[in-house]
Design a protein around this motif. Structure first.
Motif, PDB file in Angstrom:
ATOM      1  N   HIS A 272       0.819  -1.212   0.000  1.00  0.00           N
ATOM      2  CA  HIS A 272       0.000   0.000   0.000  1.00  0.00           C
ATOM      3  C   HIS A 272       0.852   1.261   0.000  1.00  0.00           C
ATOM      4  O   HIS A 272       0.433   2.301  -0.478  1.00  0.00           O
ATOM      5  CB  HIS A 272      -0.916   0.010   1.228  1.00  0.00           C
ATOM      6  CG  HIS A 272      -1.802  -1.192   1.313  1.00  0.00           C
ATOM      7  ND1 HIS A 272      -2.974  -1.309   0.600  1.00  0.00           N
ATOM      8  CD2 HIS A 272      -1.681  -2.357   2.009  1.00  0.00           C
ATOM      9  CE1 HIS A 272      -3.544  -2.467   0.863  1.00  0.00           C
ATOM     10  NE2 HIS A 272      -2.788  -3.116   1.718  1.00  0.00           N
TER      11      HIS A 272
ATOM     12  N   ARG B  99      -4.984   2.834   6.103  1.00  0.00           N
ATOM     13  CA  ARG B  99      -6.129   1.972   6.379  1.00  0.00           C
ATOM     14  C   ARG B  99      -5.989   0.631   5.673  1.00  0.00           C
ATOM     15  O   ARG B  99      -6.318  -0.426   6.239  1.00  0.00           O
ATOM     16  CB  ARG B  99      -7.419   2.665   5.947  1.00  0.00           C
ATOM     17  CG  ARG B  99      -7.757   3.921   6.732  1.00  0.00           C
ATOM     18  CD  ARG B  99      -9.031   4.568   6.253  1.00  0.00           C
ATOM     19  NE  ARG B  99     -10.170   3.673   6.406  1.00  0.00           N
ATOM     20  CZ  ARG B  99     -11.405   3.980   6.005  1.00  0.00           C
ATOM     21  NH1 ARG B  99     -11.640   5.166   5.426  1.00  0.00           N
ATOM     22  NH2 ARG B  99     -12.396   3.134   6.173  1.00  0.00           N
ATOM     23  N   GLY B 100      -5.485   0.665   4.436  1.00  0.00           N
ATOM     24  CA  GLY B 100      -5.280  -0.584   3.708  1.00  0.00           C
ATOM     25  C   GLY B 100      -4.241  -1.467   4.373  1.00  0.00           C
ATOM     26  O   GLY B 100      -4.397  -2.688   4.459  1.00  0.00           O
TER      27      GLY B 100
ATOM     28  N   ARG C 261      -3.417  -1.473   7.570  1.00  0.00           N
ATOM     29  CA  ARG C 261      -3.974  -2.006   8.820  1.00  0.00           C
ATOM     30  C   ARG C 261      -4.966  -3.130   8.542  1.00  0.00           C
ATOM     31  O   ARG C 261      -5.015  -4.120   9.284  1.00  0.00           O
ATOM     32  CB  ARG C 261      -4.641  -0.884   9.604  1.00  0.00           C
ATOM     33  CG  ARG C 261      -3.644   0.121  10.188  1.00  0.00           C
ATOM     34  CD  ARG C 261      -4.347   1.242  10.932  1.00  0.00           C
ATOM     35  NE  ARG C 261      -3.371   2.146  11.549  1.00  0.00           N
ATOM     36  CZ  ARG C 261      -3.682   3.259  12.183  1.00  0.00           C
ATOM     37  NH1 ARG C 261      -4.972   3.619  12.301  1.00  0.00           N
ATOM     38  NH2 ARG C 261      -2.742   4.021  12.711  1.00  0.00           N
ATOM     39  N   ALA C 262      -5.768  -2.967   7.480  1.00  0.00           N
ATOM     40  CA  ALA C 262      -6.696  -4.038   7.129  1.00  0.00           C
ATOM     41  C   ALA C 262      -5.938  -5.290   6.734  1.00  0.00           C
ATOM     42  O   ALA C 262      -6.320  -6.408   7.115  1.00  0.00           O
ATOM     43  CB  ALA C 262      -7.609  -3.581   5.978  1.00  0.00           C
ATOM     44  N   ARG C 263      -4.847  -5.119   5.983  1.00  0.00           N
ATOM     45  CA  ARG C 263      -4.010  -6.257   5.617  1.00  0.00           C
ATOM     46  C   ARG C 263      -3.419  -6.914   6.858  1.00  0.00           C
ATOM     47  O   ARG C 263      -3.378  -8.146   6.972  1.00  0.00           O
ATOM     48  CB  ARG C 263      -2.901  -5.787   4.673  1.00  0.00           C
ATOM     49  CG  ARG C 263      -1.797  -6.795   4.428  1.00  0.00           C
ATOM     50  CD  ARG C 263      -2.271  -7.972   3.616  1.00  0.00           C
ATOM     51  NE  ARG C 263      -2.587  -7.572   2.258  1.00  0.00           N
ATOM     52  CZ  ARG C 263      -2.986  -8.420   1.311  1.00  0.00           C
ATOM     53  NH1 ARG C 263      -3.138  -9.691   1.596  1.00  0.00           N
ATOM     54  NH2 ARG C 263      -3.262  -7.989   0.105  1.00  0.00           N
TER      55      ARG C 263
ATOM     56  N   ARG D 112      -4.689  -6.941   9.871  1.00  0.00           N
ATOM     57  CA  ARG D 112      -5.739  -7.679  10.566  1.00  0.00           C
ATOM     58  C   ARG D 112      -6.043  -9.002   9.867  1.00  0.00           C
ATOM     59  O   ARG D 112      -6.252 -10.034  10.528  1.00  0.00           O
ATOM     60  CB  ARG D 112      -7.009  -6.824  10.656  1.00  0.00           C
ATOM     61  CG  ARG D 112      -6.901  -5.651  11.615  1.00  0.00           C
ATOM     62  CD  ARG D 112      -8.273  -5.051  11.881  1.00  0.00           C
ATOM     63  NE  ARG D 112      -8.857  -4.481  10.672  1.00  0.00           N
ATOM     64  CZ  ARG D 112      -8.719  -3.220  10.304  1.00  0.00           C
ATOM     65  NH1 ARG D 112      -7.981  -2.389  11.037  1.00  0.00           N
ATOM     66  NH2 ARG D 112      -9.295  -2.766   9.210  1.00  0.00           N
ATOM     67  N   ARG D 113      -6.062  -8.989   8.528  1.00  0.00           N
ATOM     68  CA  ARG D 113      -6.321 -10.225   7.794  1.00  0.00           C
ATOM     69  C   ARG D 113      -5.209 -11.233   8.030  1.00  0.00           C
ATOM     70  O   ARG D 113      -5.464 -12.436   8.186  1.00  0.00           O
ATOM     71  CB  ARG D 113      -6.462  -9.934   6.297  1.00  0.00           C
ATOM     72  CG  ARG D 113      -7.750  -9.222   5.927  1.00  0.00           C
ATOM     73  CD  ARG D 113      -8.008  -9.288   4.437  1.00  0.00           C
ATOM     74  NE  ARG D 113      -6.980  -8.620   3.670  1.00  0.00           N
ATOM     75  CZ  ARG D 113      -7.037  -7.340   3.321  1.00  0.00           C
ATOM     76  NH1 ARG D 113      -8.066  -6.588   3.702  1.00  0.00           N
ATOM     77  NH2 ARG D 113      -6.075  -6.790   2.601  1.00  0.00           N
TER      78      ARG D 113
ATOM     79  N   ARG E 108     -12.640 -14.931   3.920  1.00  0.00           N
ATOM     80  CA  ARG E 108     -11.537 -14.072   4.353  1.00  0.00           C
ATOM     81  C   ARG E 108     -10.679 -14.736   5.412  1.00  0.00           C
ATOM     82  O   ARG E 108      -9.559 -14.303   5.658  1.00  0.00           O
ATOM     83  CB  ARG E 108     -12.094 -12.751   4.880  1.00  0.00           C
ATOM     84  CG  ARG E 108     -12.795 -11.905   3.825  1.00  0.00           C
ATOM     85  CD  ARG E 108     -13.455 -10.692   4.449  1.00  0.00           C
ATOM     86  NE  ARG E 108     -14.475 -11.086   5.415  1.00  0.00           N
ATOM     87  CZ  ARG E 108     -15.197 -10.224   6.133  1.00  0.00           C
ATOM     88  NH1 ARG E 108     -14.974  -8.923   5.992  1.00  0.00           N
ATOM     89  NH2 ARG E 108     -16.110 -10.653   6.971  1.00  0.00           N
TER      90      ARG E 108
END
Length: 299
Positions: free
Chosen positions: A104, A181-182, A184-186, A188-189, A274
């Motif tokens: 990102h 944000r991307g 952090r989302a990565r 978390r995944r 997911r």
């Protein structure tokens, strides 16, 4: 004589650099210098754009008898020279800046210097090349007589020297917010995937379909890979994973139907795609060794 296959080393390095969420090496002096030069080209372009706009801008807030001479802009070469150089050099140099923190952030290093350079060039060019009105907010003729007041248009045009660079910076900030944000989302995944790998159920799977999305990045096509597996109740399930693949970096060929796979899933949520990590055995080599190295399977 080396005891390590250099081709295998190159493949491993390419695979690591392409893996989502992996950190790249710190940027060196040469990269920072290239980025600074890249930003400088956009600054040159911004300065040339401000100079080229000086006549039409002045005609919005000056009376006709105060218009500047409508000659070819003196720095028109800066506009086209900077723009062409930045567009040509960007994709092959700073525009392909490696990611320092996940996929990102990588492209934003070059974008950040481009936005900052363009904003600085526009602001400096406007301050140096635009004709200042005799009195802000009023039309004043050559004799010094006030003949009217500015409306919204002249104010917008005159203040463009500030709000256009500010808009570039706002866009840059929004892009960085999206990148954060991307990332952090990565993260978390990935954390969820590791949890499933440690505590979930592991089963064998098989690739049943591979289709292209029409998107390509750095010569690596983006593919949708469908993997079939059986859950704890003996029910067949399918999970679709999307990623970029490169034959040279990922085992010699693109994935295809019939390839073996390893699938992990949460028995309490076997349908949550997911939270289903997938490793393509024919491309990842030894899955256990990859996990010991702390590398996530293909997600």
């Amino acid at each position: 004589m080396s005891t390590v296959d250099p081709v295998a080393v190159r493949r491993e390095e390419a695979r690591r650099s392409a893996a989502p969420g992996r950190e790249g090496a710190p940027l060196g002096f040469g990269t920072w210098a290239a980025l600074a030069g890249y930003g400088g080209l956009w600054a040159l372009c911004g300065f040339g754009a401000a100079d080229a706009a000086s006549y039409p801008v002045a005609s919005a807030y000056l009376t006709e008898d105060r218009y500047p001479v409508n000659d070819t802009p003196a720095f028109l070469w800066a506009l086209f020279g900077g723009l062409i150089a930045a567009l040509v050099l960007g994709p092959s140099g700073p525009g392909r800046c490696p990611a320092r923190r996940a996929t990102h952030y990588g492209p934003l290093y070059a974008a950040g210097f481009a936005h900052l350079g363009g904003a600085a060039g526009l602001l400096y060019g406007a301050r140096q090349r635009w004709v200042r009105p005799p009195r802000e907010g009023e039309f004043v003729d050559a004799a010094g007589v006030v003949v009217g007041s500015w409306g919204g248009g002249p104010w917008i045009v005159w203040t463009a020297q500030w709000w256009v660079p500010a808009l570039l910076l706002v866009v840059l900030v929004l892009r960085w917010v999206r990148a954060v944000r991307g990332h952090r989302a990565r993260h978390r995944r990935e954390a969820r995937a590791w949890e499933v790998i440690r505590t979930g159920r592991r089963v064998s799977g098989e690739v049943t379909d591979v289709s292209g999305t029409g998107v390509e990045r750095d010569g690596r096509p983006q593919l949708d890979v469908v993997v079939r597996f059986t859950d704890q109740e003996g029910r067949g399930r399918w999970v679709t994973k999307r990623a970029h693949f490169g034959a040279d970096a990922d085992g010699g060929r693109l994935p295809r139907a019939g390839d073996r796979a390893v699938v992990w899933f949460d028995p309490l949520a076997p349908g949550d795609q997911r939270a289903i990590p997938v490793a393509l055995c024919d491309r990842r080599g030894d899955v256990e060794e990859s996990l010991r190295r702390g590398e996530l399977p293909y997600l």
